[in-house]
Design an enzyme around this catalytic site. Structure first.
Site, PDB file in Angstrom:
ATOM      1  N   ARG A   8       4.817  10.943  -2.926  1.00  0.00           N
ATOM      2  CA  ARG A   8       5.250  10.496  -1.869  1.00  0.00           C
ATOM      3  C   ARG A   8       5.670  11.138  -0.085  1.00  0.00           C
ATOM      4  O   ARG A   8       7.213  10.280  -0.845  1.00  0.00           O
ATOM      5  CB  ARG A   8       3.686   9.129  -1.156  1.00  0.00           C
ATOM      6  CG  ARG A   8       4.402   8.343   0.109  1.00  0.00           C
ATOM      7  CD  ARG A   8       4.266   7.411   0.691  1.00  0.00           C
ATOM      8  NE  ARG A   8       3.717   6.761   1.236  1.00  0.00           N
ATOM      9  CZ  ARG A   8       3.813   5.753   2.285  1.00  0.00           C
ATOM     10  NH1 ARG A   8       4.437   4.344   1.155  1.00  0.00           N
ATOM     11  NH2 ARG A   8       4.186   5.591   3.073  1.00  0.00           N
ATOM     12  N   ALA A  12       3.107  -0.238   4.863  1.00  0.00           N
ATOM     13  CA  ALA A  12       2.494  -0.137   6.210  1.00  0.00           C
ATOM     14  C   ALA A  12       2.250  -2.123   6.740  1.00  0.00           C
ATOM     15  O   ALA A  12       1.975  -2.157   7.973  1.00  0.00           O
ATOM     16  CB  ALA A  12       1.486   0.697   6.277  1.00  0.00           C
ATOM     17  N   PRO A  47       1.039  -1.398  -0.192  1.00  0.00           N
ATOM     18  CA  PRO A  47      -0.238  -0.184  -0.069  1.00  0.00           C
ATOM     19  C   PRO A  47       0.358   1.761   0.046  1.00  0.00           C
ATOM     20  O   PRO A  47       1.995   0.728   0.692  1.00  0.00           O
ATOM     21  CB  PRO A  47      -0.378   0.354   1.326  1.00  0.00           C
ATOM     22  CG  PRO A  47      -0.154  -1.443   1.893  1.00  0.00           C
ATOM     23  CD  PRO A  47       1.022  -2.306   1.062  1.00  0.00           C
ATOM     24  N   ASN A  48       0.085   2.570  -0.986  1.00  0.00           N
ATOM     25  CA  ASN A  48       0.748   3.630  -1.090  1.00  0.00           C
ATOM     26  C   ASN A  48       1.856   3.543  -1.532  1.00  0.00           C
ATOM     27  O   ASN A  48       2.276   4.784  -2.018  1.00  0.00           O
ATOM     28  CB  ASN A  48       0.796   4.315   0.270  1.00  0.00           C
ATOM     29  CG  ASN A  48      -0.197   4.503   1.543  1.00  0.00           C
ATOM     30  OD1 ASN A  48      -1.347   4.574   0.937  1.00  0.00           O
ATOM     31  ND2 ASN A  48      -0.298   3.862   2.391  1.00  0.00           N
ATOM     32  N   GLU A  94      13.658  -9.243   1.961  1.00  0.00           N
ATOM     33  CA  GLU A  94      12.123  -8.052   2.498  1.00  0.00           C
ATOM     34  C   GLU A  94      12.999  -6.232   1.904  1.00  0.00           C
ATOM     35  O   GLU A  94      14.211  -6.354   2.326  1.00  0.00           O
ATOM     36  CB  GLU A  94      11.768  -7.932   3.913  1.00  0.00           C
ATOM     37  CG  GLU A  94      11.354  -6.537   3.453  1.00  0.00           C
ATOM     38  CD  GLU A  94      10.343  -7.637   5.147  1.00  0.00           C
ATOM     39  OE1 GLU A  94      10.199  -8.353   5.680  1.00  0.00           O
ATOM     40  OE2 GLU A  94      10.673  -6.510   6.238  1.00  0.00           O
ATOM     41  N   ARG A 116      13.113   5.486  12.861  1.00  0.00           N
ATOM     42  CA  ARG A 116      11.942   5.543  12.545  1.00  0.00           C
ATOM     43  C   ARG A 116      11.320   5.041  13.948  1.00  0.00           C
ATOM     44  O   ARG A 116      11.486   4.536  14.891  1.00  0.00           O
ATOM     45  CB  ARG A 116      11.248   5.145  11.354  1.00  0.00           C
ATOM     46  CG  ARG A 116      11.836   5.739  10.208  1.00  0.00           C
ATOM     47  CD  ARG A 116      10.956   5.428   8.874  1.00  0.00           C
ATOM     48  NE  ARG A 116       9.722   6.056   8.731  1.00  0.00           N
ATOM     49  CZ  ARG A 116       8.045   5.798   8.140  1.00  0.00           C
ATOM     50  NH1 ARG A 116       9.081   5.125   6.662  1.00  0.00           N
ATOM     51  NH2 ARG A 116       7.825   6.483   7.869  1.00  0.00           N
ATOM     52  N   HIS A 159      12.630  -1.904   2.834  1.00  0.00           N
ATOM     53  CA  HIS A 159      12.209  -0.979   2.792  1.00  0.00           C
ATOM     54  C   HIS A 159      13.252   0.301   1.898  1.00  0.00           C
ATOM     55  O   HIS A 159      14.346   0.428   2.630  1.00  0.00           O
ATOM     56  CB  HIS A 159      11.851  -1.015   3.981  1.00  0.00           C
ATOM     57  CG  HIS A 159      10.791  -1.847   4.354  1.00  0.00           C
ATOM     58  ND1 HIS A 159      10.202  -2.275   4.500  1.00  0.00           N
ATOM     59  CD2 HIS A 159      11.531  -3.432   5.547  1.00  0.00           C
ATOM     60  CE1 HIS A 159       9.359  -2.596   5.149  1.00  0.00           C
ATOM     61  NE2 HIS A 159      10.375  -3.467   5.367  1.00  0.00           N
ATOM     62  N   ASN A 208       8.356  -5.211  -0.814  1.00  0.00           N
ATOM     63  CA  ASN A 208       7.480  -3.866  -0.332  1.00  0.00           C
ATOM     64  C   ASN A 208       6.242  -4.087   0.501  1.00  0.00           C
ATOM     65  O   ASN A 208       5.653  -4.074  -0.110  1.00  0.00           O
ATOM     66  CB  ASN A 208       8.434  -3.177  -0.502  1.00  0.00           C
ATOM     67  CG  ASN A 208       8.223  -2.011   0.655  1.00  0.00           C
ATOM     68  OD1 ASN A 208       7.590  -1.851   1.782  1.00  0.00           O
ATOM     69  ND2 ASN A 208       8.772  -0.597   0.528  1.00  0.00           N
TER      70      ASN A 208
HETATM   71  C1  DQA Z   1       8.348   0.991   4.244  1.00  0.00           C
HETATM   72  C2  DQA Z   1       8.114   1.979   5.666  1.00  0.00           C
HETATM   73  C3  DQA Z   1       6.817   1.261   5.717  1.00  0.00           C
HETATM   74  O1  DQA Z   1       6.541   1.607   7.420  1.00  0.00           O
HETATM   75  C4  DQA Z   1       5.639   2.324   5.832  1.00  0.00           C
HETATM   76  O2  DQA Z   1       5.088   2.229   5.855  1.00  0.00           O
HETATM   77  C5  DQA Z   1       5.611   2.527   3.992  1.00  0.00           C
HETATM   78  C6  DQA Z   1       7.197   2.166   3.598  1.00  0.00           C
HETATM   79  C7  DQA Z   1       9.737   1.977   3.534  1.00  0.00           C
HETATM   80  O3  DQA Z   1       9.895   1.038   1.737  1.00  0.00           O
HETATM   81  O4  DQA Z   1      10.163   2.594   3.903  1.00  0.00           O
HETATM   82  O5  DQA Z   1       4.898   2.095   3.153  1.00  0.00           O
HETATM   83  O6  DQA Z   1       7.677   0.065   3.849  1.00  0.00           O
END
Ligand code: DQA
Length: 143
Positions: free
Chosen positions: A14, A73, A6-7, A94, A103, A96, A70
């Site tokens: 973003r 959240a 998501p996102n 994985e 964070r 990020h 990835n």
């Molecule tokens: C993320 C880190 C996550 O905590 C966050 O919700 C994301 C992006 C990253 O790529 O740094 O959507 O996965």
């Protein structure tokens, strides 16, 4: 397969100070180029929906030898996705973009990290290329 949650479709606009200015399409181009140089091929998938991501992970064994993942959240919350990866017959790395450990405390835990071959966190878009190199190495070592 490169699977994004998501996102991540909003990358580029973003929170660029956190996630960088590359779009997901830019990352896809870079990963495809590096994969071609490594003699590998990649497919990309992105969804904002937990159940759709579960479906993608359930189908992953038939579509890919390994995955770069990835989950956004859902990394921190989704036992459904953990269960899907527990049942998935392929190794995954994985990724990020941000460094989770710099964070909020809620982002320090990943429900999938212990199932992954390893994690790349904090290198922005380059993390996908690092993950690709690592995954191809792992797959070739297993042959
Ligand atoms: C993320 C880190 C996550 O905590 C966050 O919700 C994301 C992006 C990253 O790529 O740094 O959507 O996965």
């Amino acid at each position: 397969m490169v699977l994004n949650g998501p996102n991540l479709n909003l990358l580029g606009t973003r929170e660029p100070a956190l996630y960088g200015s590359a779009t997901l399409a830019d990352i896809e181009v870079q990963v495809r180029e590096r994969a071609a140089a490594l003699g590998a091929s990649v497919t990309f998938a992105q969804s904002n929906h937990e159940g759709e991501l579960v479906d993608l992970v359930q189908g992953i064994g038939g579509n890919a030898e390994g995955a770069i993942v990835n989950l956004g959240a859902y990394t921190h919350t989704s036992l459904a996705l953990r269960d899907a990866f527990l049942a998935a017959p392929i190794p995954f790395v994985e990724v990020h973009l941000s460094n989770l450990f710099k964070r909020e405390a809620e982002r320090h835990h990943s429900v999938t990290a212990d199932l992954a071959v390893g994690m790349v966190t904090g290198f922005g878009a380059a993390g996908y290329l690092l993950a690709l190199e690592a995954l191809v190495g792992v797959l070739r070592a297993r042959r």
